[in-house]
Design a protein around this motif. Structure first.
Motif, PDB file in Angstrom:
ATOM      1  N   TRP A  19       0.806  -1.216   0.000  1.00  0.00           N
ATOM      2  CA  TRP A  19       0.000   0.000   0.000  1.00  0.00           C
ATOM      3  C   TRP A  19       0.846   1.276   0.000  1.00  0.00           C
ATOM      4  CZ3 TRP A  19      -5.243   0.986  -0.147  1.00  0.00           C
ATOM      5  CH2 TRP A  19      -6.092  -0.126  -0.075  1.00  0.00           C
ATOM      6  N   VAL A  20       2.106   1.167   0.370  1.00  0.00           N
ATOM      7  CA  VAL A  20       2.912   2.382   0.585  1.00  0.00           C
ATOM      8  C   VAL A  20       2.914   3.293  -0.644  1.00  0.00           C
ATOM      9  CG1 VAL A  20       5.258   3.228   1.036  1.00  0.00           C
ATOM     10  CG2 VAL A  20       4.353   1.315   2.370  1.00  0.00           C
ATOM     11  N   LYS A  21       2.966   2.686  -1.827  1.00  0.00           N
ATOM     12  CA  LYS A  21       3.026   3.506  -3.049  1.00  0.00           C
ATOM     13  C   LYS A  21       1.739   4.306  -3.293  1.00  0.00           C
ATOM     14  CE  LYS A  21       1.932  -0.408  -6.135  1.00  0.00           C
ATOM     15  NZ  LYS A  21       2.014  -1.485  -5.129  1.00  0.00           N
ATOM     16  N   MET A  22       0.659   3.961  -2.581  1.00  0.00           N
ATOM     17  CA  MET A  22      -0.609   4.673  -2.769  1.00  0.00           C
ATOM     18  C   MET A  22      -0.668   5.979  -1.981  1.00  0.00           C
ATOM     19  SD  MET A  22      -2.222   2.775  -4.832  1.00  0.00           S
ATOM     20  CE  MET A  22      -3.878   3.451  -4.782  1.00  0.00           C
ATOM     21  N   CYS A  23       0.302   6.193  -1.116  1.00  0.00           N
ATOM     22  CA  CYS A  23       0.284   7.404  -0.267  1.00  0.00           C
ATOM     23  C   CYS A  23       0.482   8.648  -1.136  1.00  0.00           C
ATOM     24  CB  CYS A  23       1.388   7.295   0.778  1.00  0.00           C
ATOM     25  SG  CYS A  23       1.602   8.835   1.701  1.00  0.00           S
TER      26      CYS A  23
ATOM     27  N   SER B 258      -1.710   1.951  18.186  1.00  0.00           N
ATOM     28  CA  SER B 258      -2.839   1.299  17.516  1.00  0.00           C
ATOM     29  C   SER B 258      -4.177   1.970  17.823  1.00  0.00           C
ATOM     30  CB  SER B 258      -2.939  -0.189  17.919  1.00  0.00           C
ATOM     31  OG  SER B 258      -1.725  -0.833  17.744  1.00  0.00           O
ATOM     32  N   CYS B 259      -4.181   3.299  17.828  1.00  0.00           N
ATOM     33  CA  CYS B 259      -5.458   3.986  18.096  1.00  0.00           C
ATOM     34  C   CYS B 259      -6.342   4.022  16.846  1.00  0.00           C
ATOM     35  CB  CYS B 259      -5.198   5.400  18.599  1.00  0.00           C
ATOM     36  SG  CYS B 259      -4.557   6.506  17.325  1.00  0.00           S
ATOM     37  N   TYR B 260      -5.775   3.792  15.691  1.00  0.00           N
ATOM     38  CA  TYR B 260      -6.476   3.712  14.400  1.00  0.00           C
ATOM     39  C   TYR B 260      -7.025   5.054  13.890  1.00  0.00           C
ATOM     40  CZ  TYR B 260      -5.981  -1.327  14.031  1.00  0.00           C
ATOM     41  OH  TYR B 260      -5.463  -2.587  13.901  1.00  0.00           O
ATOM     42  N   ASN B 261      -6.625   6.155  14.499  1.00  0.00           N
ATOM     43  CA  ASN B 261      -7.030   7.484  14.021  1.00  0.00           C
ATOM     44  C   ASN B 261      -6.631   7.694  12.567  1.00  0.00           C
ATOM     45  OD1 ASN B 261      -8.440   9.168  15.662  1.00  0.00           O
ATOM     46  ND2 ASN B 261      -6.666  10.222  16.521  1.00  0.00           N
ATOM     47  N   CYS B 262      -5.394   7.292  12.269  1.00  0.00           N
ATOM     48  CA  CYS B 262      -4.851   7.528  10.920  1.00  0.00           C
ATOM     49  C   CYS B 262      -5.641   6.748   9.873  1.00  0.00           C
ATOM     50  CB  CYS B 262      -3.373   7.146  10.891  1.00  0.00           C
ATOM     51  SG  CYS B 262      -3.038   5.496  11.513  1.00  0.00           S
ATOM     52  N   ILE B 263      -5.932   5.498  10.164  1.00  0.00           N
ATOM     53  CA  ILE B 263      -6.668   4.663   9.208  1.00  0.00           C
ATOM     54  C   ILE B 263      -8.044   5.261   8.937  1.00  0.00           C
ATOM     55  CG2 ILE B 263      -7.877   2.455   8.944  1.00  0.00           C
ATOM     56  CD1 ILE B 263      -5.548   0.993   9.861  1.00  0.00           C
TER      57      ILE B 263
ATOM     58  N   PRO C 226      -3.904   1.098   5.075  1.00  0.00           N
ATOM     59  CA  PRO C 226      -3.956   0.455   6.402  1.00  0.00           C
ATOM     60  C   PRO C 226      -2.706   0.847   7.218  1.00  0.00           C
ATOM     61  CG  PRO C 226      -3.282  -1.115   4.731  1.00  0.00           C
ATOM     62  CD  PRO C 226      -3.472   0.178   4.018  1.00  0.00           C
ATOM     63  N   ILE C 227      -2.630   2.122   7.542  1.00  0.00           N
ATOM     64  CA  ILE C 227      -1.390   2.707   8.106  1.00  0.00           C
ATOM     65  C   ILE C 227      -0.911   1.972   9.355  1.00  0.00           C
ATOM     66  CG2 ILE C 227      -0.314   4.858   8.945  1.00  0.00           C
ATOM     67  CD1 ILE C 227      -2.649   6.269   7.332  1.00  0.00           C
ATOM     68  N   THR C 228      -1.819   1.727  10.292  1.00  0.00           N
ATOM     69  CA  THR C 228      -1.426   1.072  11.558  1.00  0.00           C
ATOM     70  C   THR C 228      -0.745  -0.264  11.274  1.00  0.00           C
ATOM     71  OG1 THR C 228      -3.501   1.963  12.388  1.00  0.00           O
ATOM     72  CG2 THR C 228      -2.307   0.496  13.850  1.00  0.00           C
TER      73      THR C 228
ATOM     74  N   ARG D 151      -8.914   8.232   8.938  1.00  0.00           N
ATOM     75  CA  ARG D 151      -8.913   9.522   8.239  1.00  0.00           C
ATOM     76  C   ARG D 151      -8.149   9.551   6.919  1.00  0.00           C
ATOM     77  NH1 ARG D 151      -8.081  14.263  12.341  1.00  0.00           N
ATOM     78  NH2 ARG D 151      -9.026  15.380  10.607  1.00  0.00           N
ATOM     79  N   CYS D 152      -7.398   8.528   6.630  1.00  0.00           N
ATOM     80  CA  CYS D 152      -6.582   8.557   5.395  1.00  0.00           C
ATOM     81  C   CYS D 152      -7.483   8.602   4.165  1.00  0.00           C
ATOM     82  CB  CYS D 152      -5.677   7.329   5.337  1.00  0.00           C
ATOM     83  SG  CYS D 152      -4.795   7.209   3.757  1.00  0.00           S
TER      84      CYS D 152
END
Ligand code: SF4
Ligand code: SF4
Length: 205
Positions: free
Chosen positions: A29-33, A79-84, A92-94, A86-87
């Motif tokens: 997934w990294v390339k999708m950032c 692992s608060c999952y805030n980033c996931i 799946p950042i976490t 809101r991305c």
């Protein structure tokens, strides 16, 4: 440097993004950032990370292998999952962050003095021994491994006594404690999982 690390360096020479895609959980997934920075801005610990998630992803694409894998940043994720949540690209950042930490550890590059990395190992050792977390042993091990042992224990003595009084802590847990019914079965499951993981790594290596 471990043999495995050397093997990976040779295999993915100059292509760290590909190495991440092949070896890190959800690494493809990294390339999708798109570098919007929402994840770093949403992360409650973002200001304390040397390299917040968005920066790590940029560094992976820029081939900064050592800087990423030796960083203590991945070990700061709670692992608060805030980033996931809101991305805008749904990364799946976490999972990627934990995947990077696991991969760095497997390569022998994880920072040895990082407190949360030590805690992760203590927690795993504590849990897998009996199949149940022994909080008293975990707390004590943490004080002595990460904190300042006796000093920390003495500072918290009033809290400890109050917990004893309220029956929230049982000193007998130190000599026994809860166990799952089938420890042998649990250990067999873990060994099998490890074998599958090793095989998976072997296939990719
Ligand atoms: S929120 Fe998503 S797209 Fe934006 S920087 Fe973070 S990972 Fe990249
Ligand atoms: S899950 Fe981890 S990386 Fe994501 S916002 Fe929470 S602490 Fe930060």
């Amino acid at each position: 440097m471990t043999d495995y690390n050397q093997q990976m360096i040779e295999k993915y020479r100059e292509n760290f993004l590909k190495e991440v895609e092949h070896n890190v959980e959800e690494g493809e997934w990294v390339k999708m950032c798109m570098q919007c920075g929402v994840c770093s801005g949403s992360c409650p610990f973002g200001p304390y990370w040397e390299h917040p998630p968005q920066e790590l992803f940029m560094m992976i694409r820029a081939g900064k292998r050592d800087e990423v894998l030796k960083s203590d940043s991945m070990w700061m994720c709670t692992s608060c999952y805030n980033c996931i949540a809101r991305c805008p690209r749904g990364l799946p950042i976490t999972h990627i962050i934990h995947g990077l930490a696991t991969y760095a550890k497997r390569l022998g590059l994880a920072p040895k003095e990082q407190p949360t990395a030590k805690f992760a190992q203590l927690f795993w050792d504590n849990l897998t021994k009996t199949g149940r977390v022994n909080e008293l042993k975990l707390g004590l091990a943490l004080y002595f491994k990460v904190g300042e042992g006796l000093k920390t224990a003495l500072e918290n003595k009033d809290l400890g006594l109050a917990m004893l009084k309220a029956k929230r802590m049982n000193p007998f847990e130190l000599v026994g404690g809860h166990k799952c019914k089938d420890i042998k079965g649990l250990h067999a499951i873990l060994a099998k999982a490890e074998e599958i993981e090793e095989r998976k790594i072997g296939m990719k290596a």
